[in-house]
Design an enzyme around this catalytic site. Structure first.
Site, PDB file in Angstrom:
ATOM      1  N   SER A  82       3.419   2.988  -2.785  1.00 20.86           N
ATOM      2  CA  SER A  82       3.121   4.282  -3.392  1.00 20.86           C
ATOM      3  C   SER A  82       3.492   4.236  -4.864  1.00 20.86           C
ATOM      4  CB  SER A  82       3.916   5.393  -2.709  1.00 20.86           C
ATOM      5  OG  SER A  82       3.466   5.634  -1.405  1.00 20.86           O
TER       6      SER A  82
ATOM      7  N   HIS B  64       4.702  11.981  -5.335  1.00 22.78           N
ATOM      8  CA  HIS B  64       5.653  12.053  -4.219  1.00 22.78           C
ATOM      9  C   HIS B  64       6.786  11.034  -4.332  1.00 22.78           C
ATOM     10  CE1 HIS B  64       2.693   9.146  -2.307  1.00 22.78           C
ATOM     11  NE2 HIS B  64       3.825   8.564  -1.952  1.00 22.78           N
TER      12      HIS B  64
END
Length: 310
Positions: free
Chosen positions: A266, A139
């Site tokens: 992330s 992502h």
């Protein structure tokens, strides 16, 4: 007929092909040509000044409260600002800032400034796995189901800043427009396949060095200590923070751990010490009420990451 979700996807005209099955299972780490490695702790944790080992007095420790991030975590682009899988600190914040980021292994971690297709800007983390390749979450490079017109799909560009320490960029920065992921993420948005790569147009990894990565059986992982360092958005912009703890549980596609993280991390490496070397075992991507989690490096993940370093 369904396609293997690990099938490689790329924003480049020619995709990298899968490597042969007889290739070695483990990618070895490299310390790079500048500086010397930091000796690993005997307990599998990094030696970071000021780091508080897991044996702490819970009653005397402060409960963590997240301040406002300066730029949003790239996870919010796909999942929204209140998404239930946001990376989290669990009650007691064990993280410690890394200030000597110009030495190995800290220079392997890179702060990312991500520009999406709609020109919105986000932050994330990646880690070198080769001379010109950094592993990260899927992502980070491909936004999925944002609900914002013009935002979904491959991001426009990513500014990569290895070993960043606030405004200090000991290795400068390089901008990439060359990304990789797999169909399990780009087609399906399945968190079990949320991994990818950033390919840079230089061989900066030859200077920073890189981590190895590999696939281990459940029993080995459950005996391992996990380490995570990255660039959380709840701390001063561009500062690197570390935490480590034992692996809590695993399943065939994910690794779970009570290691404190926050939005902006992330794509960070979840890595273990093996004979003094550092090897990624998962790509950090998600949070939860009691544990955070990452995409497990299985044989197909290993093979794709290795192919992307070619």
């Amino acid at each position: 007929m369904t396609r293997d979700p690990h099938t490689a996807a790329s924003n480049q005209p020619e995709e990298l092909s899968a490597i042969a099955a007889e290739q070695p299972l483990f990618r070895s780490p490299s310390e790079g040509v500048a500086g010397t490695p930091v000796p690993p702790g005997s307990d599998g944790l990094e030696n970071v000044e000021g780091y508080r080992r897991p044996e702490y007095d819970a009653l005397s420790a402060a409960v963590w409260t997240a301040p406002t991030a300066q730029l949003p975590d790239i996870g919010e682009a796909s999942f929204g600002p209140a998404h239930p899988v946001a990376e989290t600190v669990h009650l007691l914040d064990d993280r410690v800032q890394v200030t000597n980021t110009a030495i190995y292994p800290w220079r392997v971690h890179a702060s990312l400034l991500i520009t999406a297709a709609d020109n919105s800007r986000w932050i994330g983390t990646a880690w070198f796995i080769g001379q010109h390749t950094l592993a990260t979450a899927g992502h980070v490079v491909y936004i999925k189901n944002s609900g914002v017109p013009g935002r979904d799909g491959w991001v426009k560009s990513i500014q990569v800043m290895p070993g960043r320490n606030g405004t200090a960029l000991p290795f400068g920065s390089v901008t990439s427009t060359n990304f990789r992921s797999v169909l399990g993420w780009t087609d399906s948005g399945d968190e079990n396949y949320d991994y990818g790569a950033v390919v840079i147009p230089t061989e900066l990894g030859s200077t920073t060095g890189w981590f190895g990565f590999g696939a281990w059986p459940d029993a080995d992982l459950l005996k391992s200590v996990g380490n995570i360092s990255g660039y959380p958005g709840d701390k001063p912009a561009g500062t690197q923070w570390y935490d480590g703890r034992g692996i809590s549980s695993v399943n065939p596609l994910k690794v779970y751990y009570d290691i404190d993280t926050a939005g902006g991390q992330s794509g960070s490496a979840v890595y273990r010490m093996v004979n003094g070397g550092r090897y990624g075992i998962a790509v950090h991507a998600y949070g939860g009420a009691t544990v955070n989690s990452g995409t497990r490096i299985t044989r197909p993940v290993h093979d794709n990451l290795l192919a992307w370093t070619a």
